[in-house]
Design a protein around this motif. Structure first.
Motif, PDB file in Angstrom:
ATOM      1  N   ASN A 106       0.815  -1.213   0.000  1.00  0.00           N
ATOM      2  CA  ASN A 106       0.000   0.000   0.000  1.00  0.00           C
ATOM      3  C   ASN A 106       0.853   1.269   0.000  1.00  0.00           C
ATOM      4  OD1 ASN A 106      -2.182  -1.667   0.019  1.00  0.00           O
ATOM      5  ND2 ASN A 106      -2.893  -1.163   2.077  1.00  0.00           N
ATOM      6  N   PHE A 163      -8.323   2.470  -4.867  1.00  0.00           N
ATOM      7  CA  PHE A 163      -8.152   1.174  -4.199  1.00  0.00           C
ATOM      8  C   PHE A 163      -6.970   1.191  -3.229  1.00  0.00           C
ATOM      9  CE2 PHE A 163      -9.617   0.465  -8.636  1.00  0.00           C
ATOM     10  CZ  PHE A 163     -10.925   0.114  -8.334  1.00  0.00           C
ATOM     11  N   ALA A 184      -7.463  -0.234   0.444  1.00  0.00           N
ATOM     12  CA  ALA A 184      -8.319  -1.428   0.513  1.00  0.00           C
ATOM     13  C   ALA A 184      -7.496  -2.678   0.247  1.00  0.00           C
ATOM     14  CB  ALA A 184      -9.421  -1.318  -0.535  1.00  0.00           C
ATOM     15  N   SER A 191      -7.283  -6.495  -1.541  1.00  0.00           N
ATOM     16  CA  SER A 191      -7.722  -6.891  -2.875  1.00  0.00           C
ATOM     17  C   SER A 191      -9.205  -7.257  -2.899  1.00  0.00           C
ATOM     18  CB  SER A 191      -6.876  -8.067  -3.382  1.00  0.00           C
ATOM     19  OG  SER A 191      -5.681  -7.559  -3.918  1.00  0.00           O
ATOM     20  N   SER A 227     -11.501  -4.401  -2.812  1.00  0.00           N
ATOM     21  CA  SER A 227     -11.478  -3.565  -4.014  1.00  0.00           C
ATOM     22  C   SER A 227     -12.628  -3.934  -4.959  1.00  0.00           C
ATOM     23  CB  SER A 227     -10.112  -3.618  -4.709  1.00  0.00           C
ATOM     24  OG  SER A 227      -9.865  -4.822  -5.388  1.00  0.00           O
ATOM     25  N   SER A 285      -7.726  -8.755  -9.031  1.00  0.00           N
ATOM     26  CA  SER A 285      -8.640  -7.841  -8.331  1.00  0.00           C
ATOM     27  C   SER A 285      -8.524  -6.467  -8.994  1.00  0.00           C
ATOM     28  CB  SER A 285      -8.248  -7.728  -6.870  1.00  0.00           C
ATOM     29  OG  SER A 285      -6.965  -7.142  -6.773  1.00  0.00           O
ATOM     30  N   LYS A 320      -7.912  -3.757  -7.567  1.00  0.00           N
ATOM     31  CA  LYS A 320      -6.720  -3.117  -6.996  1.00  0.00           C
ATOM     32  C   LYS A 320      -5.463  -3.536  -7.757  1.00  0.00           C
ATOM     33  CE  LYS A 320      -4.033  -2.796  -2.694  1.00  0.00           C
ATOM     34  NZ  LYS A 320      -4.273  -1.917  -1.544  1.00  0.00           N
TER      35      LYS A 320
END
Lengths: 120, 120, 120, 120
Positions: free
Chosen positions: A32, C48, C51, C53, C56, D29, D31
């Motif tokens: 992240n 995203f 979040a 995965s 998301s 995903s 993301k």
């Protein structure tokens, strides 16, 4: 405190304290944080999107200077937090990388050229 | 020198000297440096691309740790160079941004939440 | 017109016409368009950011769906414009890249694994 | 098949089949796909990093053309896969976005100018 006094350790400590107070460490995975750095870099870049390189200096000194400083600050803040989470001593990592770069880009070969090291 | 001793000013000086020796300032427009930061961020991010957040901690402690440190170093190096070219005192810019963030994300409202400030 | 009828050529033509009407081709260098694609990708990614995965997918079906569709549209629009400016037949380029990928990631070796081809 | 025949639906189907054969949907995903698009965009951008806008046209027609086509292909491939996973009809999303853009950038005001719509 200005750049002449601020150490990387002090900066890292401040950034960590901010995240800890808010119980944000749970969101600060390496994945992240790498995304956050990339997202903030893109925001910095957007200020110069359609300008040519020379005009980008003018943009820097124009009405958007404050915003540009903010984007750069965000990039450095998240980079410090990445170093915190990863337990990286940035000074050591940067010194190592700059030595690598010095070997890849010896002054005589690299002077005035923007080629990649494997194309010098 | 480690993070406890290295000041931002010292780091900026080293990065600038490296570029000056190679006559690279001509390429270091704000536009180009913002692209370089974004490109290096993407390389950092790529290490964690398909991993979930938890596994990204393991990747950090695995065989790629050296590469990851290198990518982070590159991001910070180019950020320092951007500050050099732009004449930005990073400590001041970061302190200002963190105060802004503290107002946007007061501890009581932001604790344990990843929402954007306008959705808290 | 929906995806079942819309050809890449038709899409490219529309995107080019939009830029031509506004005399924007002067700004659409490969460099600038690559930055625009990167900037729009970062905006998509930001939805995203914190979040995991799985979550998301929920974000995608939530209140931000319209914005997410817009960011994806922007990425594809600028990609089409890059192909216009560069004279690239995307179908040919994509078919070539997918063949390369099929060789790098043979089904038996790549099944269920997210490793890079050189780590399979 | 060239761009004059290839529909977006056909392209999406091919990209999805490639991922399904390899059981890669578990990694796809929103993301992760947004990160993949951003990472590929940065690779495209890196080809033009230190060049000015004009020289970026020359780079495009030089020895790296094949690599550049590959990076653009990757961006479009992941964008199609994002649309697959998200159930987005791209033609509809793009038409909607272009109408928005047409309102934000009316021809008379935007002609020959690279300003953002709120600065026209």
């Amino acid at each position: 405190m200005s750049d002449t006094e601020m150490t990387l350790a002090e900066l890292k400590t401040r950034v960590l304290a901010f995240a800890q107070e808010r119980e944000w460490l749970q969101f600060h995975s390496p994945k992240n944080l790498s995304m956050a750095i990339a997202a903030e870099s893109a925001e910095l870049m957007e200020h110069f999107l359609w300008a040519d390189s020379e005009d980008s200096h003018k943009i820097l000194d124009g009405a958007k200077r404050g915003q540009i400083e903010d984007e750069l600050a965000d990039i450095v803040i998240y980079s410090m937090e990445f170093a915190n989470v990863a337990g990286i001593d940035l000074s050591t990592a940067i010194a190592a990388k700059m030595e690598q770069n010095a070997r890849k880009y010896p002054v005589e070969k690299a002077r005035g050229r923007s080629n990649k090291y494997n194309e010098l």
